[in-house]
Design a protein around this motif. Structure first.
Motif, mmCIF file in Angstrom:
data_model
loop_
_atom_site.group_PDB
_atom_site.id
_atom_site.type_symbol
_atom_site.label_atom_id
_atom_site.label_comp_id
_atom_site.label_asym_id
_atom_site.label_seq_id
_atom_site.Cartn_x
_atom_site.Cartn_y
_atom_site.Cartn_z
ATOM 1 N N UNK A 21 0.888 -1.251 -0.054
ATOM 2 C CA UNK A 21 -0.021 0.105 -0.004
ATOM 3 C C UNK A 21 0.845 1.237 0.045
ATOM 4 N N UNK A 22 1.228 1.771 -1.166
ATOM 5 C CA UNK A 22 2.519 2.636 -1.351
ATOM 6 C C UNK A 22 2.346 3.988 -0.615
ATOM 7 N N UNK A 23 0.939 4.421 -0.586
ATOM 8 C CA UNK A 23 0.735 5.677 0.040
ATOM 9 C C UNK A 23 0.873 5.752 1.587
ATOM 10 N N UNK A 24 0.347 4.436 2.342
ATOM 11 C CA UNK A 24 0.664 4.330 3.740
ATOM 12 C C UNK A 24 1.998 4.179 4.022
ATOM 13 N N UNK A 25 2.821 3.160 2.994
ATOM 14 C CA UNK A 25 4.003 3.029 3.203
ATOM 15 C C UNK A 25 5.118 4.277 3.150
ATOM 16 N N UNK A 26 4.619 5.130 2.413
ATOM 17 C CA UNK A 26 5.568 6.555 2.237
ATOM 18 C C UNK A 26 5.177 7.133 3.752
ATOM 19 N N UNK A 27 4.331 7.041 4.273
ATOM 20 C CA UNK A 27 3.913 7.928 5.645
ATOM 21 C C UNK A 27 5.021 6.982 6.618
ATOM 22 N N UNK A 173 -13.758 23.349 8.552
ATOM 23 C CA UNK A 173 -12.795 23.736 9.435
ATOM 24 C C UNK A 173 -11.609 22.846 9.855
ATOM 25 N N UNK A 174 -11.182 22.109 8.796
ATOM 26 C CA UNK A 174 -10.067 20.964 9.213
ATOM 27 C C UNK A 174 -8.776 21.471 8.166
ATOM 28 N N UNK A 175 -7.649 21.600 8.737
ATOM 29 C CA UNK A 175 -6.423 21.955 7.833
ATOM 30 C C UNK A 175 -6.155 20.742 6.934
ATOM 31 N N UNK A 176 -5.664 21.140 5.666
ATOM 32 C CA UNK A 176 -5.631 20.117 4.771
ATOM 33 C C UNK A 176 -4.402 20.262 3.806
ATOM 34 N N UNK A 177 -3.667 19.234 3.412
ATOM 35 C CA UNK A 177 -2.672 19.120 2.412
ATOM 36 C C UNK A 177 -2.986 18.302 1.359
ATOM 37 N N UNK A 178 -2.471 18.543 0.199
ATOM 38 C CA UNK A 178 -2.955 17.568 -0.938
ATOM 39 C C UNK A 178 -1.516 16.617 -1.147
ATOM 40 N N UNK A 179 -1.514 15.437 -1.081
ATOM 41 C CA UNK A 179 -0.686 14.438 -0.952
ATOM 42 C C UNK A 179 -0.949 13.640 -2.158
ATOM 43 N N UNK A 180 -0.299 13.589 -3.236
ATOM 44 C CA UNK A 180 -0.712 12.650 -4.323
ATOM 45 C C UNK A 180 -0.132 11.211 -4.224
ATOM 46 N N UNK A 181 -0.582 10.275 -4.749
ATOM 47 C CA UNK A 181 -0.570 8.831 -4.834
ATOM 48 C C UNK A 181 0.889 8.407 -5.648
ATOM 49 N N UNK A 182 1.871 8.824 -5.396
ATOM 50 C CA UNK A 182 3.158 8.603 -6.273
ATOM 51 C C UNK A 182 4.038 7.771 -5.442
ATOM 52 N N UNK A 183 4.807 7.060 -6.252
ATOM 53 C CA UNK A 183 6.136 6.363 -5.597
ATOM 54 C C UNK A 183 7.165 7.227 -5.889
ATOM 55 N N UNK A 374 5.227 16.118 -8.547
ATOM 56 C CA UNK A 374 4.427 14.826 -8.550
ATOM 57 C C UNK A 374 5.223 13.663 -7.698
ATOM 58 N N UNK A 375 6.414 13.398 -7.624
ATOM 59 C CA UNK A 375 7.158 12.419 -7.247
ATOM 60 C C UNK A 375 6.799 12.175 -5.607
ATOM 61 N N UNK A 376 6.983 11.016 -5.197
ATOM 62 C CA UNK A 376 7.027 10.560 -3.807
ATOM 63 C C UNK A 376 7.830 11.481 -2.865
ATOM 64 N N UNK A 377 9.049 11.771 -3.438
ATOM 65 C CA UNK A 377 10.208 12.837 -2.620
ATOM 66 C C UNK A 377 9.312 14.011 -2.372
ATOM 67 N N UNK A 378 8.495 14.520 -3.557
ATOM 68 C CA UNK A 378 7.856 15.794 -3.126
ATOM 69 C C UNK A 378 6.864 15.560 -2.124
ATOM 70 N N UNK A 379 6.258 14.421 -1.919
ATOM 71 C CA UNK A 379 4.981 14.292 -1.494
ATOM 72 C C UNK A 379 5.446 13.883 0.109
ATOM 73 N N UNK A 380 6.564 13.532 0.254
ATOM 74 C CA UNK A 380 7.271 13.647 1.463
ATOM 75 C C UNK A 380 7.496 15.049 2.264
ATOM 76 N N UNK A 381 8.213 15.626 1.443
ATOM 77 C CA UNK A 381 8.466 17.168 1.767
ATOM 78 C C UNK A 381 7.063 17.736 2.221
ATOM 79 N N UNK A 382 6.014 17.385 1.496
ATOM 80 C CA UNK A 382 4.777 18.039 1.970
ATOM 81 C C UNK A 382 4.124 17.618 3.302
ATOM 82 N N UNK A 383 4.420 16.376 3.523
ATOM 83 C CA UNK A 383 4.057 15.688 4.834
ATOM 84 C C UNK A 383 4.882 16.460 5.953
ATOM 85 N N UNK A 384 6.097 16.375 5.895
ATOM 86 C CA UNK A 384 7.123 16.998 6.877
ATOM 87 C C UNK A 384 6.843 18.634 6.988
#
Length: 391
Positions: A21-27, A173-183, A374-384
């Protein structure tokens, strides 16, 4: 630091495909990079030989094997109530400093556990959940909409895949970030091979024009339309499908037989992530011409969208608002067609076959957009960047 997840699948192997489950695995990777301990509470609703508890790659896996019982709405409500109680208890026993939940069915359990433990709750909403439920159970969709709204007071941050879904959570009223489904690019590039080599490995002629689909197959995946389109394309056109479940592959094979194109159709069961990349390298054009209707399709941004982009493929997408925005308007790496329209799909494939220069332009755009946004590396930056929990 201890983190807990509530996940509606197995982290390392999904129901239809032997891939994580790539999305969960990235987290999980982001948390492991900061030396956090991760406890995964998984709900598996299908028969499996997996053990109830396991430690793997630094993650503790606790699996609740619970098939959904037959019956109507009342039976499902009772089942969900019991599942909520058990998942909440399992999360609390892990004593985490933060909880991550995927799937609207598990949100209430995670919210209860986070409230009792007084820890942050992160909701990874990959889909318009009430919209998806509405396709089969309209009344239950209203209940899930209410449950998401009630849980909002406990949610610290939402991660989702498209701006329309994000806007829905912002309105409550919930803060949101876009995190795409990418490896990650680093998980793709080592397995890339030249297209000619990939075609030879599959037994395809080097001059064949390959339309390819990779991923989970459902009746709405658009493969019926792809088979119909293949009939109207030149003899060198091929359709290659890699995915599952097996019964869906068999169904597509039977349809190709009926339409007289079985000899031009290659159907492959799901393979490892590395092998899937090598198969994808044989595609001249990727297919994401889905046929479903409703909010969940209008707002979704599927995994395949970014898998094709990461492979540097031009592709054909259905003209849903969010897929068009990402692939056609922003990345400029795809052509769009009306959902479920086989003649339009054939026309788009024909145009791409006859214009190698256009294919090369779209492919270059795909690679550039993936690397920069859109790469997974960019999505990790968004998470952090979204919360100290991830840093």
């Amino acid at each position: 630091m201890q983190a807990a997840f509530a996940l509606p699948t197995d982290l390392f192997g999904q129901r239809s495909l032997p891939i994580p489950a790539f999305r969960a695995l990235r987290m999980v990777d982001v948390l492991r990079a900061k030396r956090a301990r991760v406890h995964m509470v998984e709900w598996l609703r299908w028969p499996t030989d997996l053990s109830a508890q396991e430690a793997r790659d630094g993650v503790t896996l606790e699996r609740l094997m619970r098939p959904v019982p037959p019956g109507g709405a009342l039976a499902r409500v009772q089942f969900l109530r019991d599942l909520t109680r058990d998942v909440a208890w399992a999360l609390e026993q892990a004593k985490p400093e933060g909880i991550v939940v995927q799937d609207g069915e598990l949100l209430t359990a995670a919210a209860q556990a986070a409230g009792r433990l007084r820890v942050p709750l992160f909701y990874d909403s990959q889909e318009h959940w009430p919209g998806m439920v509405r396709e089969e159970h309209p009344l239950e969709a209203l209940a899930y909409d209410l449950l998401e709204r009630r849980a909002a007071r406990r949610i610290t941050h939402v991660y989702t895949v498209s701006e329309p879904i994000a806007a829905r959570f912002r309105r409550i009223g919930v803060p949101v970030s876009l995190v795409f489904n990418s490896r990650d690019t680093a998980d793709i590039l080592p397995h890339v091979v030249p297209r000619e080599e990939a075609k030879r490995a599959l037994g395809l002629p080097e001059d064949s024009f390959v339309l390819g689909f990779s991923g989970s197959i459902t009746p709405d995946s658009g493969l019926e339309q792809a088979v119909e389109a293949l009939r109207d394309l030149p003899p060198e056109a091929r359709l290659v499908v890699i995915g599952g479940p097996q019964e869906e592959l068999a169904r597509i094979g039977g349809l190709a037989e009926q339409r007289g194109v079985r000899d031009r159709t290659l159907l492959l069961p799901g393979r490892s992530p590395a092998e899937s990349v090598r198969v994808g390298c044989a595609f001249d054009v990727g297919l994401l011409a889905l046929a479903g209707r409703g909010l969940n399709y209008a707002y979704r941004a599927p995994y395949k969208l970014f898998e094709y982009m990461g492979l540097g493929l031009p592709f054909i997408v259905s003209d849903y608002p969010e897929m068009r925005r990402v692939a056609v308007e922003d990345a400029r790496c795809a052509m769009s067609v009306p959902p479920g329209d086989a003649p339009a799909l054939a026309d788009a494939a024909r145009k791409l076959r006859e214009a190698p220069g256009l294919r090369e332009e779209l492919a270059a755009n795909a690679r550039a957009a993936f690397a920069s946004r859109y790469s997974g590396e960019r999505q990790k930056e968004t998470l952090r960047a979204s919360h100290p929990f991830w840093r």
